[in-house]
Structure formats: structure tokens, C-alpha cells
Scaffold this motif. Structure first.
Motif, short mmCIF file in Angstrom:
data_model
loop_
_atom_site.label_atom_id
_atom_site.label_comp_id
_atom_site.label_asym_id
_atom_site.label_seq_id
_atom_site.Cartn_x
_atom_site.Cartn_y
_atom_site.Cartn_z
N MET A 92 56.54 5.65 0.82
CA MET A 92 56.16 7.02 1.09
C MET A 92 55.65 7.70 -0.19
O MET A 92 55.81 7.18 -1.29
N HIS A 93 55.08 8.88 -0.03
CA HIS A 93 54.51 9.59 -1.18
C HIS A 93 55.57 9.88 -2.25
O HIS A 93 55.26 9.90 -3.45
N ASP A 94 56.82 10.10 -1.85
CA ASP A 94 57.88 10.43 -2.81
C ASP A 94 58.52 9.21 -3.44
O ASP A 94 59.50 9.33 -4.19
N GLY A 95 57.98 8.02 -3.15
CA GLY A 95 58.50 6.80 -3.77
C GLY A 95 59.65 6.15 -3.03
O GLY A 95 60.19 5.14 -3.48
N LYS A 96 60.04 6.69 -1.87
CA LYS A 96 61.07 6.04 -1.06
C LYS A 96 60.42 5.10 -0.05
O LYS A 96 59.29 5.32 0.39
N ALA A 97 61.17 4.06 0.31
CA ALA A 97 60.67 3.07 1.27
C ALA A 97 61.02 3.50 2.69
O ALA A 97 61.99 4.23 2.91
N LEU A 98 60.21 3.04 3.63
CA LEU A 98 60.50 3.24 5.05
C LEU A 98 60.34 1.90 5.76
O LEU A 98 59.26 1.30 5.74
N GLN A 99 61.44 1.43 6.36
CA GLN A 99 61.35 0.24 7.21
C GLN A 99 60.55 0.63 8.44
O GLN A 99 60.96 1.47 9.22
N SER A 100 59.39 0.00 8.62
CA SER A 100 58.42 0.51 9.59
C SER A 100 58.29 -0.33 10.86
O SER A 100 57.65 0.08 11.81
N GLY A 101 58.87 -1.50 10.87
CA GLY A 101 58.87 -2.36 12.05
C GLY A 101 59.67 -3.60 11.72
O GLY A 101 59.65 -4.07 10.58
N THR A 102 60.40 -4.13 12.70
CA THR A 102 61.20 -5.33 12.45
C THR A 102 61.02 -6.35 13.57
O THR A 102 60.71 -6.00 14.71
N SER A 103 61.24 -7.60 13.21
CA SER A 103 61.15 -8.71 14.17
C SER A 103 62.31 -9.65 13.88
O SER A 103 62.52 -10.05 12.72
N HIS A 104 63.08 -9.99 14.93
CA HIS A 104 64.32 -10.74 14.75
C HIS A 104 64.28 -12.09 15.47
O HIS A 104 63.85 -12.15 16.63
N ASN A 105 64.75 -13.11 14.79
CA ASN A 105 64.95 -14.41 15.42
C ASN A 105 66.44 -14.56 15.72
O ASN A 105 67.26 -14.58 14.80
N PHE A 106 66.78 -14.65 17.00
CA PHE A 106 68.18 -14.74 17.40
C PHE A 106 68.70 -16.17 17.48
O PHE A 106 69.89 -16.37 17.72
N GLY A 107 67.80 -17.15 17.33
CA GLY A 107 68.25 -18.52 17.54
C GLY A 107 68.81 -18.67 18.95
O GLY A 107 68.31 -18.07 19.90
N ASP A 108 69.90 -19.42 19.07
CA ASP A 108 70.52 -19.58 20.40
C ASP A 108 71.89 -18.91 20.47
O ASP A 108 72.67 -19.17 21.38
N GLY A 109 72.17 -18.01 19.52
CA GLY A 109 73.48 -17.34 19.49
C GLY A 109 73.74 -16.48 20.72
O GLY A 109 74.81 -16.58 21.34
N PHE A 110 72.80 -15.65 21.08
CA PHE A 110 72.95 -14.83 22.27
C PHE A 110 72.97 -15.70 23.53
O PHE A 110 73.70 -15.42 24.48
N ALA A 111 72.14 -16.74 23.52
CA ALA A 111 72.07 -17.63 24.70
C ALA A 111 73.43 -18.28 24.97
O ALA A 111 73.85 -18.40 26.13
N LYS A 112 74.13 -18.67 23.91
CA LYS A 112 75.46 -19.29 24.09
C LYS A 112 76.48 -18.27 24.56
O LYS A 112 77.35 -18.57 25.37
N ALA A 113 76.38 -17.05 24.05
CA ALA A 113 77.33 -16.00 24.46
C ALA A 113 77.13 -15.62 25.93
O ALA A 113 78.09 -15.28 26.62
#
Length: 479
Positions: A222-243
Motif C-alpha cells: 500500500m501507499h503507506d508501506g504496509k502489505a495487504l494479503q490480496s488473494g489466497t489459494s490453498h492446497n488441502f491435500g487429502d486431509g479434509f477428505a479423510k476427515a
């Protein structure tokens, strides 16, 4: 003149108080309003039009990669949320609960979705049976609720709008490829449409999404020198699938678990748009995302022929595919100019009796206030040319700002001094140890933003603890 000055004077200078400047802009540009529901906002037409354009652009890009839109319920039964331990622990402090239906207490509490992984998993467990059912590449546009303690318009509110993609794949490789594909889609969208340059990289284990195997992010400055997380993408593997027991019969007739991904971008990006491009006069919107790209402002509009020619210009712009409006209100020209600047409309077209006589108009860019005299018969083509140039210039200007506020540190002393004195990104080597990462946050006051895909080797040792370095990290203070 006093009235004409008032509009801009009501905005605090960003150098004086950046947080107040931001609040002034979102209010004065009529993007949002506050509500009687604490921590929630009304997104007004000017703000929602931005979100509609973001939706339109992203949705088109999603569908080009095979994504289909669905919609799942707002409520999640508590027992469903509890199925994935890491996930529920990560969201527990922010969850809002429904305990009554009408006057009757519910037999089981319902969570108002903070995110929809568990609902999608429950759905997939019943919907996926065979390898022929894969992949599932779904997305939903919806709102989510997270009970934030400190809220700010767009950047952090208790209810916000977003899209969340949820996919299921036969193999780990397919899931990883989709995860990276969507991150790159977000990055390209930010740079090509929003004129926001981003750093693409991977989150540390400490910062990754609750329940994910890996989280990838795009980080903007940003203009003030702070960061902004603007989008994310997650790989869940098979952890949720097993649960959740999400299995499919493979071609060899054996049961296997699916591999999943999730990815999202929210109305928070509008906050980023404001803080990357705005100035002390208000919003500065990149042409490709601006709901109104050009405003025609007649000067001495009651003079003979002025309004008729202004309407002709607006019609010519619209026919050329430019989003244009005519300001035919009875406000003074000076007030209209200030209002156009406040709202961030990329160009304004000024035309008075003398211009009409000369067969010309004056086109003024919002970003640098450059004026160009254009023959009226050439107006549509010239305005489009100016819009295209402005879009490129805004990206380059934002990139130059980011690069000039990106520093390197190879010693602990240099790291601390830079963090204290120079707002921006700090590139430095890291040992990969979680305890070290937490100590940096405590002592230096910055967090890991990402481990960039484009790695460099600045030294052999960790900038903080001196142990052998494993990776380059972008550090910074963040929203």
C-alpha cells in the motif's frame, strides 16, 4: 469558491494521517456507510459497482478455466464444523453462532459460515463416487461472517462479500496445479485490471490456512508501506477428505481419497485499490475497473448548443464501448471537477462555448491531471487511447513505488533498523524455524508475508538467529 474547496478540504492528507485519510475517502466518495450493526457496513452504489466489475472480471476468468458456480447454505451444524480439528481451532474465535430458531432453542448450534470448507466436504462426500465424477471445480459468490474485534471498511468487517472456490481432484498433482493456477489468475487480474503489482509466493506453516497443507498468496504494498494479503489459494491435500470420508472408486476399482483446493478473493481488495492508487483529492480508479470511465462536464451549460453537444459526446463515447456519463446537474463547474476527482473517475471532458466554437473539448486525466485538447469528431478514439495509457501508467507507478519501498537486510541490526525507519517490504533470509518467526514478530514488529516463487540468495544465514538459511522471505507490517 468556499463551497468548491470544501469537498477536498474535508479529506485528511495521507501524509498527516493515513488511516484517517482512508476513512475520509471511503465516506466522501460514498463507497460505504456505517450501520447500526457494529462492525458491518452498507456498501453504497459507487462501492457496489466496483464489486460488480470485480465479480464480472473474475467470474469470466474462472469460467475460462472450467469453474462452475454453485451456492451452499449459510449455516453449518456444529458437529460438521468439528470434523476437521485444525480447521475448527483456526476459526473458533471468529465464529458467530445461531442458538434459537424462532422462540425455540436449537438441538444443535448452527455456525454462520466463516468459510465453507466443511459444507463443501459434506456435499462432496455424497456427490463423488467414481473417478468419472472428478474433478469438481466449483465456486460460490456469497457473504461470510467473522466476528472481528477491530473493524475497518472493506479491510476488515464482520460480514464481507467474497468468492470461494472449492475443488476436488483425483491426484495430488492435479490439486497442486489447480492451486497454483488460481493464484496466478488472481495475480494477473490484480496487475492487468486493478493495476496493482503483487508478489506471488507461499505462506509459512505458521501463516497458512487452518487445515491446509500449503497456502499460496499474492501480497501487495500500500501507499503507506504496509502489505495487504490480496488473494489466497490453498492446497488441502487429502486431509479434509479423510476427515469427511470423501472417497472415489478409481479405474482399478480401489477406493481412494480425493485431493482438494480452496481459493478466495474478497471485498478487501477494494480497500487495496483505494490505498495503492488514491491521493489527497480522493479515489484514483484504474480505467479497466472504474464503473464510470469518463464524465462529460459542460461549462456554462445554459449557453446555446453546449448541452446538445455534451450529450452527443456522451453518446459517441458509449457507442465506442466507454462507460460514460454526463454531469448535467446545476452545481458549479469547479464543484463538478472536485467531485469527479473525489470519485476517481479516470477522465473528465470539459466543454464550454469557446470549445464548441472551435469544435474541440479538453480531456483531463485523473491520475496526473494532464490536459489534452481533442477535436470533437475524434473524441471517442482519443479518450480510449488516454484510458489505455493511464491504465499502463498506473501499474508502472504502483510498481515503481513498491520497488522503491522494497529493502534488503542481511544482519539483525540492519533488519531492525529498516523495519523501524523504512515502511515497506524487507527481503531477508530465514532459517525456516517457527520459533524464530515468532521472535521476529515480537522483537522486530514485522511478519512473514510470503516465501516468493522468485527466490534469491542474499546470504547463507538467517537474518535474525544466524542459523543456516533455508529460504528468502518478504517481511513487513500488514493490514
Amino acid at each position: 469558491m468556499a463551497k468548491e474547496k470544501k469537498l477536498v478540504e474535508s479529506i485528511t492528507s495521507m501524509e498527516e494521517d493515513f488511516a484517517q485519510w482512508y476513512t475520509d475517502v471511503v465516506k466522501k466518495a460514498e463507497l460505504i456507510d456505517y450501520t447500526s450493526v457494529k462492525g458491518c457496513m452498507v456498501i453504497k452504489p459507487a462501492g457496489y459497482a466496483l464489486w460488480e466489475n470485480i465479480q464480472h472480471e473474475l467470474d469470466k476468468r474462472f469460467k475460462e478455466t472450467g469453474v462452475e458456480n454453485v451456492y451452499l447454505p449459510l449455516f453449518i451444524p456444529e458437529s460438521l464444523l468439528q470434523k476437521e480439528k485444525d480447521h475448527v481451532e483456526g476459526f473458533a474465535p471468529e465464529v458467530a453462532w445461531v442458538t434459537h430458531g424462532g422462540l425455540e432453542p436449537l438441538q444443535e448450534r448452527l455456525c454462520v459460515r466463516p468459510t465453507s470448507e466443511t459444507l463443501f466436504c459434506d456435499f462432496y462426500a455424497n456427490d463423488i463416487h467414481s473417478y468419472r465424477d472428478l474433478p469438481k471445480v466449483y465456486n460460490q459468490w456469497c457473504s461470510v461472517v467473522r466476528w472481528e474485534k477491530t473493524t475497518r471498511p472493506f479491510l476488515r468487517s464482520r460480514e464481507f462479500l467474497w468468492q470461494e472456490g472449492h475443488t476436488a481432484h483425483a491426484t495430488a498433482q492435479e490439486a497442486e496445479e489447480r492451486t497454483i493456477q488460481m493464484l496466478n489468475l488472481y495475480a494477473d487480474f490484480c496487475e492487468e485490471v486493478l493495476a496493482i503489482p503483487v508478489i506471488r509466493g507461499k505462506k509459512t506453516d505458521k501463516e497458512k490456512f487452518a487445515g491446509a497443507e500449503a497456502t499460496y498468496t499474492i501480497e501487495a504494498l500500500m501507499h503507506d508501506g504496509k502489505a495487504l494479503q490480496s488473494g489466497t489459494s490453498h492446497n488441502f491435500g487429502d486431509g479434509f477428505a479423510k476427515a469427511f470420508e470423501i472417497q472415489y472408486a478409481d479405474k482399478d476399482n480401489t477406493l481412494k481419497y480425493v485431493h482438494q483446493t480452496s481459493w478466495g478473493m474478497s471485498t478487501r481488495i477494494i480497500g487495496g485499490l483505494i490505498m495503492v492508487h488514491g491521493d489527497d483529492s480522493g479515489l484514483v480508479l484504474p480505467p479497466r475497473i472504474a464503473p464510470v470511465q469518463a464524465v462529460v462536464i459542460p461549462v456554462r451549460q445554459k449557453a446555446e448548443g453546449v448541452m446538445e453537444k455534451a450529450q452527443e459526446i456522451r453518446s459517441a463515447l458509449i457507442q465506442a464501448g466507454i462507460r460514460a456519463k454526463l454531469d448535467d446537474t446545476d452545481k458549479s463547474p469547479g464543484w463538478k471537477f472536485s467531485e469527479q476527482e473525489m470519485r476517481g473517475i479516470p477522465v473528465r471532458i470539459e466543454m464550454g462555448p469557446k470549445d464548441l466554437e472551435a469544435g474541440q473539448a479538453v480531456v483531463v486525466r485523473r491520475d496526473n491531471r494532464e490536459k489534452t485538447v481533442v477535436q470533437i469528431q475524434e473524441i471517442a478514439g482519443k479518450v480510449q487511447e488516454i484510458l489505455d495509457t493511464m491504465q499502463k501508467d498506473m501499474l508502472e507507478r504502483a510498481r515503481a513505488h513498491r520497488d522503491s519501498h522494497t529493502y534488503t537486510a542481511v544482519t539483525k541490526e540492519e533488519f531492525k533498523k529498516t523495519a523501524d525507519e523504512k515502511p515497506g517490504f524487507i527481503k531477508a533470509m530465514w532459517c525456516g524455524c517457527r520459533e524464530c518467526e515468532e521472535a521476529v514478530k515480537e522483537e522486530i514488529g514485522v511478519t512473514t508475508r510470503c516465501m516468493p516463487f522468485n527466490q534469491e540468495k542474499l546470504s547463507d544465514t538467517c537474518v535474525f538467529c544466524g542459523k543456516p538459511a533455508k529460504t528468502l522471505v518478504y517481511w513487513g507490517k500488514a493490514y
